[in-house]
Design an enzyme around this catalytic site. Structure first.
Site, PDB file in Angstrom:
ATOM      1  N   TYR A  98       0.832  -1.099  -0.023  1.00  0.00           N
ATOM      2  CA  TYR A  98      -0.008   0.076   0.113  1.00  0.00           C
ATOM      3  C   TYR A  98       1.100   1.282  -0.055  1.00  0.00           C
ATOM      4  CZ  TYR A  98      -4.437  -2.661   0.696  1.00  0.00           C
ATOM      5  OH  TYR A  98      -5.498  -3.390   0.356  1.00  0.00           O
ATOM      6  N   GLU A 140      -8.026  -7.282   5.309  1.00  0.00           N
ATOM      7  CA  GLU A 140      -7.141  -8.404   4.925  1.00  0.00           C
ATOM      8  C   GLU A 140      -6.707  -9.026   6.020  1.00  0.00           C
ATOM      9  OE1 GLU A 140      -5.092  -6.179   2.126  1.00  0.00           O
ATOM     10  OE2 GLU A 140      -7.006  -5.780   1.007  1.00  0.00           O
ATOM     11  N   TYR A 191     -14.039 -18.437  -4.333  1.00  0.00           N
ATOM     12  CA  TYR A 191     -13.271 -18.728  -5.230  1.00  0.00           C
ATOM     13  C   TYR A 191     -11.671 -18.970  -4.500  1.00  0.00           C
ATOM     14  CZ  TYR A 191     -12.461 -13.862  -4.723  1.00  0.00           C
ATOM     15  OH  TYR A 191     -11.943 -12.447  -4.282  1.00  0.00           O
ATOM     16  N   ARG A 206      -4.971 -15.888 -11.646  1.00  0.00           N
ATOM     17  CA  ARG A 206      -6.447 -15.849 -12.084  1.00  0.00           C
ATOM     18  C   ARG A 206      -7.143 -16.338 -10.810  1.00  0.00           C
ATOM     19  NH1 ARG A 206      -3.617 -13.270 -14.874  1.00  0.00           N
ATOM     20  NH2 ARG A 206      -3.875 -12.971 -17.178  1.00  0.00           N
ATOM     21  N   GLN A 207      -8.242 -15.985 -10.746  1.00  0.00           N
ATOM     22  CA  GLN A 207      -9.404 -16.606  -9.837  1.00  0.00           C
ATOM     23  C   GLN A 207     -10.519 -17.185 -10.426  1.00  0.00           C
ATOM     24  OE1 GLN A 207      -8.766 -12.930  -9.727  1.00  0.00           O
ATOM     25  NE2 GLN A 207      -7.282 -13.623  -8.127  1.00  0.00           N
ATOM     26  N   GLY A 274     -23.188 -18.170 -18.647  1.00  0.00           N
ATOM     27  CA  GLY A 274     -22.021 -18.883 -19.156  1.00  0.00           C
ATOM     28  C   GLY A 274     -21.446 -19.556 -17.866  1.00  0.00           C
ATOM     29  N   GLY A 276     -20.347 -18.380 -15.280  1.00  0.00           N
ATOM     30  CA  GLY A 276     -20.852 -17.955 -14.206  1.00  0.00           C
ATOM     31  C   GLY A 276     -21.774 -18.761 -13.341  1.00  0.00           C
ATOM     32  N   THR A 278     -20.472 -21.594 -12.138  1.00  0.00           N
ATOM     33  CA  THR A 278     -19.703 -22.301 -11.132  1.00  0.00           C
ATOM     34  C   THR A 278     -19.864 -22.113  -9.717  1.00  0.00           C
ATOM     35  OG1 THR A 278     -18.000 -20.978 -11.662  1.00  0.00           O
ATOM     36  CG2 THR A 278     -17.972 -23.031 -12.815  1.00  0.00           C
ATOM     37  N   PRO A 279     -20.141 -20.751  -9.151  1.00  0.00           N
ATOM     38  CA  PRO A 279     -20.385 -20.475  -8.073  1.00  0.00           C
ATOM     39  C   PRO A 279     -21.739 -20.828  -7.437  1.00  0.00           C
ATOM     40  CG  PRO A 279     -20.042 -18.585  -8.812  1.00  0.00           C
ATOM     41  CD  PRO A 279     -19.837 -19.513  -9.940  1.00  0.00           C
ATOM     42  N   GLY A 390     -13.343 -10.806 -12.658  1.00  0.00           N
ATOM     43  CA  GLY A 390     -12.547  -9.723 -13.089  1.00  0.00           C
ATOM     44  C   GLY A 390     -12.750  -8.336 -12.256  1.00  0.00           C
TER      45      GLY A 390
END
Length: 397
Positions: A98, A140, A191, A206-207, A274, A276, A278-279, A390
């Site tokens: 940061y 975090e 994810y 990538r997530q 699409g 989407g 998956t979750p 994204g």
């Protein structure tokens, strides 16, 4: 809370900063990557940088945070902060980074705005930055502690057990911890980040949503091969499809993500388009395992049945629910598909019960359209939850 003097300064300068925030974000990233090329190589998504979406998300989130500070000083945009913090935690972002961001962001602000950045303006916007940064650092730190990891070290080696091909462009990677330890728990809808080494030496991340049940011994990642369509193809997705097979290893983060099911018995609407789905599949598997008794309406949109990844699983899990109903829309349906389920998702003839909680995942135009329809049916905005694959251009806007 922003100090009184800084509040007045930020309010006065917000229009000018807001108008220039896109240029500031663009210059910031150029300065950051010139000074720290390793961040572009091994942390930031090069595809999002090339397309400009990450710059848009950064600009929008800063402007949104500052606006909230001056217009609603007694509240904090925790939804936005939480979503950013989960993404940062999945990448292993550290507090020290940061300060690096601060250095180059404020250099960009000074260069773009020039003489308009008086000492008072610099102090006020510095306060805005650190209020946002410290809020994210605190969230975090909590997320790292919950997973038993430390900032900057979120990765474990996982072994690919199998990789069934779900469609021409979607492969499902079934993985387990390489050291034989139990897979970490996750909440349905979350994810993980996957880091791979590409031919040029970059370690891109990538997530991918976890599509299995939280209690299973294996984890499943459905990876869609990204075709650029005029932009560069997806680096990581194409690498995974081309090079990763059963027996190979992947570096995978602890699970994160704030699109998770509430622990109640409310009626649900689970809408996806699409990849989407998956979750949503993870949520459905959890609901089936726990015996969810309230009605669950499952909505999905895709180009065709052949493009609908995990379609059989989607249908079967819905059928396992006590009161589940699946509605699939296809732009190019197969013979015999209902005419009123052809084209884009349309909720006009679906009953949405009072108290319904909705969970959405898919392209932004799809989620905006479904959200608009749900609001028109009386679902409160606070009960509509979503996940953007994204940079979050919706929330930042």
């Amino acid at each position: 809370m922003l100090s009184e003097s800084s509040t007045a300064t930020v309010r006065a300068t917000l229009p000018a900063v807001g108008a220039a925030i896109g240029d500031i974000a663009d210059l910031f990233y150029r300065k950051l990557f010139e000074a720290h090329p390793e961040l572009l190589r091994d942390l930031f998504n090069r595809g999002n940088q090339a397309s400009g979406t990450q710059r848009q998300a950064l600009a929008g989130s800063i402007a949104a945070f500052a606006t909230q500070l001056v217009e609603q000083p007694d509240t904090r945009p925790d939804v936005m902060l939480g979503r950013i913090a989960h993404k940062h935690a999945s990448l292993g972002v550290t507090p020290a980074q940061y300060q690096v961001v601060h250095t180059h962001l404020f250099a960009a602000i000074a260069e773009v705005l020039g003489d308009a950045v008086t000492p008072e303006v610099a102090v006020a916007w510095d306060e805005v930055y650190w209020l946002m940064a410290n809020a994210l650092i605190a969230i975090e730190e909590r997320l790292y502690a919950e997973q038993g990891v430390v900032a900057g070290d979120v990765w474990r080696e996982w072994e690919v057990v199998s990789r069934p091909e779900e469609t021409d462009d979607v492969a499902r990677f079934r993985i387990r911890p390489a050291d034989g330890s139990p897979a970490p728990a996750f909440r349905p809808g979350q994810y993980v980040s996957v880091q791979v080494e590409l031919p040029d030496g970059a370690r891109q991340i990538r997530q991918y949503s976890l599509s299995g049940a939280p209690g299973s011994a294996l984890r499943s990642l459905a990876v869609k091969r990204v075709h650029g369509g005029g932009a560069p193809d997806g680096e990581v997705s194409r690498h995974l499809h081309a090079h990763v097979r059963a027996g190979d290893r992947l570096r995978v983060s602890a699970p994160y993500g704030d699109l998770v099911l509430a622990s109640d018995e409310a009626p649900l609407l689970l809408a996806s388009a699409g990849i989407g789905c998956t979750p949503i599949l993870s949520m459905l598997e959890h609901l089936a395992e726990t015996g969810h008794r309230a009605p669950v309406t499952v909505v999905h949109g895709d180009r065709s049945p052949a493009d609908h990844a995990l379609r059989t699983h989607h249908t079967a899990l819905t059928a396992e629910l006590a009161h589940g109903a699946a509605h699939f829309w296809y732009e190019n349906p197969a013979d015999g598909h209902p005419a009123d389920r052809t084209g884009l998702v349309d909720l006009s003839d679906l009953v949405v019960l009072p108290g319904t909680h909705a969970y959405l995942c898919g392209p932004l135009p799809f989620m905006r359209a479904v959200r608009t329809q749900l609001l028109a049916k009386g679902v409160p905005a606070s009960d509509i939850h979503y996940e953007v694959f994204g940079p979050d251009l919706w929330l930042a806007s």
